[in-house]
Design a protein around this motif. Structure first.
Motif, PDB file in Angstrom:
ATOM      1  N   ILE A  69       0.841  -1.203   0.000  1.00 51.54           N
ATOM      2  CA  ILE A  69       0.000   0.000   0.000  1.00 51.54           C
ATOM      3  C   ILE A  69       0.868   1.242   0.000  1.00 51.54           C
ATOM      4  N   ALA A  70       2.058   1.145  -0.566  1.00 55.55           N
ATOM      5  CA  ALA A  70       3.053   2.224  -0.473  1.00 55.55           C
ATOM      6  C   ALA A  70       2.617   3.500  -1.161  1.00 55.55           C
ATOM      7  N   PHE A  71       1.958   3.423  -2.325  1.00 53.75           N
ATOM      8  CA  PHE A  71       1.647   4.629  -3.083  1.00 53.75           C
ATOM      9  C   PHE A  71       0.181   5.039  -3.027  1.00 53.75           C
ATOM     10  N   ASN A  72      -0.580   4.508  -2.101  1.00 53.21           N
ATOM     11  CA  ASN A  72      -1.988   4.905  -1.949  1.00 53.21           C
ATOM     12  C   ASN A  72      -2.075   6.159  -1.101  1.00 53.21           C
ATOM     13  N   ILE A  73      -2.886   7.066  -1.551  1.00 55.60           N
ATOM     14  CA  ILE A  73      -3.029   8.348  -0.833  1.00 55.60           C
ATOM     15  C   ILE A  73      -4.419   8.470  -0.299  1.00 55.60           C
TER      16      ILE A  73
END
Length: 73
Positions: A69-73
């Motif tokens: 979930i590193a690039f979920n904003i």
């Protein structure tokens, strides 16, 4: 095709929940968890009978990342 949604009443949404009404292109979680439980662990009711005489839960997990979930904003 657009969705037509009528009246919606939301009483409560958990802090990490995702709510979708109508058309959605992408749903991105901002947290993740892994739960280990044995056979019949999440059963609810008044008279439950589990016949799990030979049952075990394997909690050995070799991979390091299950849901990135590193690039979920």
């Amino acid at each position: 095709m657009p969705a037509i949604v009528g009246i919606v009443q939301v009483i409560n949404i958990a802090s990490s929940a995702v709510m979708n009404i109508g058309d959605v292109l992408n749903l991105s979680p901002i947290s993740s968890a892994k739960t280990f439980s044995g056979a019949g662990s999440f059963n609810t009711g008044e008279a439950i009978s589990n016949l799990n005489s030979v049952s075990s839960t394997n909690v050995y997990d070799t991979d390091g990342i299950d849901q990135p979930i590193a690039f979920n904003i």
